[in-house]
Scaffold this active site. Structure first.
Site, short mmCIF file in Angstrom:
data_model
loop_
_atom_site.label_atom_id
_atom_site.label_comp_id
_atom_site.label_asym_id
_atom_site.label_seq_id
_atom_site.Cartn_x
_atom_site.Cartn_y
_atom_site.Cartn_z
N HIS A 65 23.51 -39.95 -31.71
CA HIS A 65 24.82 -40.19 -32.32
C HIS A 65 24.93 -39.68 -33.75
O HIS A 65 23.97 -39.68 -34.50
CB HIS A 65 25.10 -41.69 -32.35
CG HIS A 65 25.11 -42.34 -30.99
ND1 HIS A 65 25.02 -43.69 -30.80
CD2 HIS A 65 25.21 -41.80 -29.74
CE1 HIS A 65 25.06 -43.97 -29.50
NE2 HIS A 65 25.16 -42.83 -28.84
N LYS A 75 22.39 -43.04 -43.02
CA LYS A 75 21.99 -44.26 -42.31
C LYS A 75 20.56 -44.57 -42.71
O LYS A 75 19.74 -43.66 -42.80
CB LYS A 75 21.92 -43.99 -40.79
CG LYS A 75 23.18 -44.04 -40.04
CD LYS A 75 22.88 -43.83 -38.53
CE LYS A 75 24.10 -43.27 -37.86
NZ LYS A 75 23.88 -42.96 -36.44
N TYR A 135 20.65 -51.37 -39.20
CA TYR A 135 21.15 -50.12 -39.78
C TYR A 135 21.93 -50.42 -41.06
O TYR A 135 22.79 -51.30 -41.05
CB TYR A 135 22.19 -49.47 -38.87
CG TYR A 135 21.76 -49.06 -37.50
CD1 TYR A 135 21.79 -49.96 -36.44
CD2 TYR A 135 21.39 -47.75 -37.25
CE1 TYR A 135 21.45 -49.56 -35.17
CE2 TYR A 135 21.04 -47.35 -35.97
CZ TYR A 135 21.07 -48.27 -34.94
OH TYR A 135 20.74 -47.87 -33.68
N ASP A 171 26.67 -42.75 -23.31
CA ASP A 171 25.58 -41.82 -23.67
C ASP A 171 25.20 -40.93 -22.49
O ASP A 171 24.87 -39.76 -22.67
CB ASP A 171 24.36 -42.60 -24.16
CG ASP A 171 24.55 -43.15 -25.56
OD1 ASP A 171 25.57 -42.80 -26.21
OD2 ASP A 171 23.69 -43.91 -26.03
C1 TDO Z 1 28.20 -48.16 -33.69
C2 TDO Z 1 29.24 -49.29 -33.61
C3 TDO Z 1 29.67 -49.78 -32.40
N1 TDO Z 1 30.61 -50.75 -32.34
C4 TDO Z 1 31.03 -51.26 -31.03
C5 TDO Z 1 31.51 -50.21 -30.07
C6 TDO Z 1 31.06 -50.73 -28.71
O1 TDO Z 1 32.00 -51.64 -28.19
C7 TDO Z 1 29.80 -51.52 -29.03
C8 TDO Z 1 28.52 -50.76 -28.72
O2 TDO Z 1 28.60 -49.52 -29.40
P1 TDO Z 1 27.66 -48.30 -29.00
O3 TDO Z 1 27.54 -48.22 -27.53
O4 TDO Z 1 28.17 -47.10 -29.74
O5 TDO Z 1 26.27 -48.78 -29.61
P2 TDO Z 1 24.95 -47.89 -29.79
O6 TDO Z 1 24.85 -46.93 -28.66
O7 TDO Z 1 23.82 -48.78 -30.05
O8 TDO Z 1 25.30 -47.07 -31.10
C9 TDO Z 1 24.35 -46.88 -32.08
O9 TDO Z 1 23.40 -45.92 -31.60
C10 TDO Z 1 22.40 -45.54 -32.53
C11 TDO Z 1 21.55 -44.46 -31.88
C12 TDO Z 1 22.93 -45.21 -33.87
O10 TDO Z 1 22.43 -44.31 -34.57
C13 TDO Z 1 23.98 -46.12 -34.39
O11 TDO Z 1 24.57 -45.61 -35.59
C14 TDO Z 1 25.03 -46.38 -33.35
O12 TDO Z 1 25.74 -45.17 -33.09
O13 TDO Z 1 29.88 -51.85 -30.42
C15 TDO Z 1 31.14 -51.29 -33.48
O14 TDO Z 1 32.02 -52.20 -33.43
N2 TDO Z 1 30.72 -50.84 -34.69
C16 TDO Z 1 29.79 -49.86 -34.80
O15 TDO Z 1 29.40 -49.47 -35.94
#
Ligand code: TDO
Length: 186
Positions: A65, A75, A135, A171
């Site tokens: 990401h 980050k 993070y 993903d």
């Molecule tokens: C990343 C993020 C997600 N969300 C929400 C969106 C979704 O409903 C839920 C889960 O999000 P994701 O599936 O994107 O979560 P995830 O796949 O764990 O996303 C994370 O991956 C890693 C590898 C990173 O580097 C992070 O910065 C972030 O992108 O949380 C937020 O509210 N705030 C945030 O900052």
């Protein structure tokens, strides 16, 4: 005395930052973040968001990401429970290490966090059940600016250490790299 020691990697600006641990009969104490000590690595940046994830199952992969400019962000990633195999890919146009990646194991025992600058994609695989990541972000989460690369894109050549046990739908559906991709202009 500096409480945070730095170790560079082959990707410019991607650094491992280790917290000095003060131990005594009660346990230990360590500094995890210091704006002053990290000023040269985080020029004119503020930490504006702190996120936390728990990956229940060993072998889970999250990533790869990033956020597109102008929402590209620094980050700081730390594993606070369990162990993870953490990966950063350099997507910066014109970078000497464009499209190269580094991988590093993070765990609380090492007391280390990884600094990921704008223009790099990040992902990880949990090496234990219930691996927790913390993070620190220099930009707000901006869903419309989110970008991603497929964790198993053959062009990225990431050698995940364990069989993949769990990946989010999003993903799994990220696009494969376009062969004309020339990098992110920050
Ligand atoms: C990343 C993020 C997600 N969300 C929400 C969106 C979704 O409903 C839920 C889960 O999000 P994701 O599936 O994107 O979560 P995830 O796949 O764990 O996303 C994370 O991956 C890693 C590898 C990173 O580097 C992070 O910065 C972030 O992108 O949380 C937020 O509210 N705030 C945030 O900052």
């Amino acid at each position: 005395m500096d409480k945070l020691s730095r170790q560079s990697t082959k990707l410019a600006g991607v650094e491992l930052i280790t917290s000095l641990r003060h131990s005594d009969s009660r346990g230990s104490f360590s500094r995890w973040f210091c704006q002053q000590e990290l000023a040269s690595l985080l020029p004119r940046q503020q930490i504006v968001q702190i996120n936390h994830s728990i990956s229940s199952k060993q072998g889970t992969v999250r990533g790869m990401h990033f956020q597109y400019p102008p929402y590209a962000e620094y980050k700081l990633v730390r594993c606070i429970v369990g162990r993870v195999f953490d990966v950063v890919i350099d997507l910066r146009a014109g970078s000497a290490s464009f499209m190269q990646h580094i991988s590093v194991e993070l765990s609380p025992e090492q007391n280390t966090m990884l600094l990921i600058p704008p223009g790099c994609a990040h992902g990880f695989q949990s090496l234990t059940d219930n691996a927790e990541l913390l993070y620190l972000h220099s930009a707000f989460y901006t869903p419309d600016a989110e970008g991603g690369l497929r964790f198993d894109d053959p062009a990225l050549k990431i050698d995940w250490p364990l069989p993949i046990s769990c990946v989010s739908e999003r993903d799994a559906q990220l696009p494969l790299l376009n062969q004309h991709f020339s990098g992110l202009k920050l």
